[in-house]
Design a protein around this motif. Structure first.
Motif, mmCIF file in Angstrom:
data_model
loop_
_atom_site.group_PDB
_atom_site.id
_atom_site.type_symbol
_atom_site.label_atom_id
_atom_site.label_comp_id
_atom_site.label_asym_id
_atom_site.label_seq_id
_atom_site.Cartn_x
_atom_site.Cartn_y
_atom_site.Cartn_z
ATOM 1 N N SER A 143 21.862 15.514 6.895
ATOM 2 C CA SER A 143 22.118 16.938 6.672
ATOM 3 C C SER A 143 22.075 17.235 5.175
ATOM 4 C CB SER A 143 23.477 17.339 7.245
ATOM 5 O OG SER A 143 24.520 16.638 6.576
ATOM 6 N N GLU A 144 22.493 18.448 4.801
ATOM 7 C CA GLU A 144 22.475 18.838 3.384
ATOM 8 C C GLU A 144 23.255 17.877 2.505
ATOM 9 O OE1 GLU A 144 23.068 20.795 5.915
ATOM 10 O OE2 GLU A 144 22.288 22.830 5.631
ATOM 11 N N LYS A 145 24.375 17.394 2.993
ATOM 12 C CA LYS A 145 25.231 16.530 2.179
ATOM 13 C C LYS A 145 24.617 15.156 1.933
ATOM 14 C CE LYS A 145 28.053 14.942 6.107
ATOM 15 N NZ LYS A 145 27.601 13.524 6.065
ATOM 16 N N ASP A 146 23.589 14.819 2.731
ATOM 17 C CA ASP A 146 22.948 13.518 2.577
ATOM 18 C C ASP A 146 21.668 13.580 1.762
ATOM 19 O OD1 ASP A 146 24.830 12.227 4.393
ATOM 20 O OD2 ASP A 146 23.801 13.346 5.979
ATOM 21 N N MET A 147 21.261 14.798 1.358
ATOM 22 C CA MET A 147 20.008 14.950 0.619
ATOM 23 C C MET A 147 20.121 14.389 -0.797
ATOM 24 S SD MET A 147 18.605 18.722 1.778
ATOM 25 C CE MET A 147 17.150 18.564 0.715
ATOM 26 N N THR A 148 18.963 14.044 -1.359
ATOM 27 C CA THR A 148 18.922 13.484 -2.709
ATOM 28 C C THR A 148 17.889 14.247 -3.550
ATOM 29 O OG1 THR A 148 17.167 11.897 -2.193
ATOM 30 C CG2 THR A 148 19.445 11.212 -1.743
ATOM 31 N N PHE A 149 17.885 13.953 -4.850
ATOM 32 C CA PHE A 149 16.899 14.554 -5.737
ATOM 33 C C PHE A 149 15.480 14.161 -5.316
ATOM 34 C CE2 PHE A 149 20.639 14.786 -8.518
ATOM 35 C CZ PHE A 149 20.520 16.098 -8.978
ATOM 36 N N LEU A 150 15.331 12.925 -4.847
ATOM 37 C CA LEU A 150 14.010 12.458 -4.424
ATOM 38 C C LEU A 150 13.488 13.293 -3.256
ATOM 39 C CD1 LEU A 150 11.733 10.431 -4.758
ATOM 40 C CD2 LEU A 150 12.972 8.887 -3.196
ATOM 41 N N ASP A 151 14.388 13.667 -2.336
ATOM 42 C CA ASP A 151 13.997 14.515 -1.213
ATOM 43 C C ASP A 151 13.387 15.826 -1.711
ATOM 44 O OD1 ASP A 151 14.940 12.739 0.736
ATOM 45 O OD2 ASP A 151 16.955 13.590 0.667
ATOM 46 N N SER A 152 14.064 16.454 -2.659
ATOM 47 C CA SER A 152 13.595 17.752 -3.160
ATOM 48 C C SER A 152 12.252 17.614 -3.882
ATOM 49 C CB SER A 152 14.639 18.366 -4.100
ATOM 50 O OG SER A 152 14.838 17.570 -5.246
ATOM 51 N N ILE A 153 12.072 16.502 -4.587
ATOM 52 C CA ILE A 153 10.809 16.278 -5.295
ATOM 53 C C ILE A 153 9.662 16.116 -4.301
ATOM 54 C CG2 ILE A 153 9.534 14.636 -6.741
ATOM 55 C CD1 ILE A 153 12.225 14.057 -8.169
ATOM 56 N N ILE A 154 9.885 15.300 -3.275
ATOM 57 C CA ILE A 154 8.828 15.046 -2.283
ATOM 58 C C ILE A 154 8.513 16.305 -1.486
ATOM 59 C CG2 ILE A 154 8.228 13.725 -0.218
ATOM 60 C CD1 ILE A 154 9.875 11.416 -1.342
ATOM 61 N N VAL A 155 9.553 17.054 -1.087
ATOM 62 C CA VAL A 155 9.319 18.295 -0.342
ATOM 63 C C VAL A 155 8.579 19.303 -1.220
ATOM 64 C CG1 VAL A 155 10.416 20.281 0.761
ATOM 65 C CG2 VAL A 155 11.278 17.986 1.208
ATOM 66 N N GLY A 156 8.947 19.360 -2.504
ATOM 67 C CA GLY A 156 8.253 20.249 -3.426
ATOM 68 C C GLY A 156 6.780 19.908 -3.531
ATOM 69 N N LEU A 157 6.476 18.613 -3.598
ATOM 70 C CA LEU A 157 5.081 18.173 -3.646
ATOM 71 C C LEU A 157 4.365 18.510 -2.339
ATOM 72 C CD1 LEU A 157 5.508 14.683 -5.371
ATOM 73 C CD2 LEU A 157 4.502 16.742 -6.375
ATOM 74 N N GLY A 158 5.076 18.315 -1.227
ATOM 75 C CA GLY A 158 4.484 18.645 0.070
ATOM 76 C C GLY A 158 4.187 20.130 0.185
ATOM 77 N N GLN A 159 5.098 20.942 -0.326
ATOM 78 C CA GLN A 159 4.913 22.387 -0.276
ATOM 79 C C GLN A 159 3.713 22.820 -1.122
ATOM 80 O OE1 GLN A 159 8.050 25.987 -0.159
ATOM 81 N NE2 GLN A 159 8.078 24.887 -2.070
ATOM 82 N N THR A 160 3.429 22.049 -2.171
ATOM 83 C CA THR A 160 2.293 22.352 -3.041
ATOM 84 C C THR A 160 0.974 22.275 -2.289
ATOM 85 O OG1 THR A 160 3.517 21.396 -4.914
ATOM 86 C CG2 THR A 160 1.157 21.724 -5.210
ATOM 87 N N LEU A 161 0.923 21.487 -1.222
ATOM 88 C CA LEU A 161 -0.306 21.352 -0.438
ATOM 89 C C LEU A 161 -0.757 22.688 0.145
ATOM 90 C CD1 LEU A 161 0.428 18.043 1.517
ATOM 91 C CD2 LEU A 161 -1.076 18.338 -0.460
#
Length: 277
Positions: A143-161
């Motif tokens: 859940s939100e409490k388990d998320m990390t900075f790496l998650d946000s970086i990878i999702v951001g890159l994925g969203q860039t697609l």
């Protein structure tokens, strides 16, 4: 633009903006079907604003909790605001990554990939990605409490697609979030809240497209009608996607992507360069 066209464009934009089926591809197809060309990007920006307004109002409580928790944690470092602070931070990080890479990548999106053939291929890739995440990947429980900075970086890159014509923004963020092990509810919430700064940011950067000439070309009444219809169907699309995710029915969206890809490839000239800016 006629009122009927305004209604149809509003429905198409609204219902496809947040579904993992690429709203860009659908808007372009609709333009080709009606033989209508938008005056620049102004009308699309206008409809996107209606879509993001629907997200803001639908997730107003979540958005308020994230904002108040974010600034609350900055002021007092209270444990109760910690999750909201970092969740907000992960939204900011993913947004900056998407904006930064998207800005540079957009210059490399050559006309050669803005063709029906390429868009059909991108829709097919989206479909296979949805099937994979649905059938061959075990859903996580983070859940939100388990998320990390790496998650946000990878999702951001994925969203860039999503800068690639035919790749869905919501589809890419959902697939990447689920691959990272986020539970479905968290992935959906993260994807929708990410849409707010991304759509607003891209709209602000293109505000120079909005002008009196744009209003005169489209017409006041069609603009009002299309905005209202887009808002309504964006709301419907949000509710629909949330329910589908709960039931794990992403495969239906995959089948739909394949059908649209086939229609685009076989019914349109594969070599035609399409205006999908």
């Amino acid at each position: 633009m006629s009122i009927v066209e305004a209604i149809i464009f509003g429905i198409v934009q609204g219902i496809t903006e947040f579904l993992p089926v690429s709203s860009t591809a659908h808007i372009v197809i609709t333009q080709l079907v009606f033989g209508y060309t938008f005056p620049g990007l102004a009308f699309e920006i206008y409809l996107h604003i209606a879509s993001v307004l629907a997200v803001i109002l639908f997730f107003r409580k979540d958005l308020w909790n994230v904002i108040t928790g974010f600034f609350g944690y900055l002021s007092n470092r209270s444990e109760e605001n910690r999750v909201s602070f970092f969740f907000g931070l992960y939204i900011i990080i993913a947004t900056f990554i998407t904006g930064g890479f998207g800005y540079f990548l957009s210059d490399f999106v050559a006309d050669s990939i803005k063709t029906p053939a390429f868009i059909a291929g991108a829709l097919t890739v989206t479909g296979f990605a949805l099937i994979f995440i649905e059938r061959f990947h075990k859903y996580g429980n983070r859940s939100e409490k388990d998320m990390t900075f790496l998650d946000s970086i990878i999702v951001g890159l994925g969203q860039t697609l999503a800068v690639i014509p035919g790749i869905s923004r919501s589809g890419s963020t959902l697939v990447v979030s689920l691959l990272l092990g986020l539970k479905r509810e968290t992935a959906v919430r993260y994807s929708f809240l990410l849409a707010i700064p991304v759509i607003l940011g891209s709209s602000v950067l293109a505000l120079d497209e909005l002008s009196t000439g744009f209003i005169n070309q489209i017409g006041v009444m069609p603009l009002i009608v299309s905005f209202v219809i887009t808002f309504i169907f964006s709301w419907i699309g949000i509710v629909w996607l949330i329910e589908f995710i709960k039931r794990s029915k992403l495969v239906y969206f995959a089948v739909y992507c394949f059908v649209v890809a086939a229609l685009v490839f076989f019914m349109l000239d594969p070599g035609t360069v399409m205006d999908v800016e």
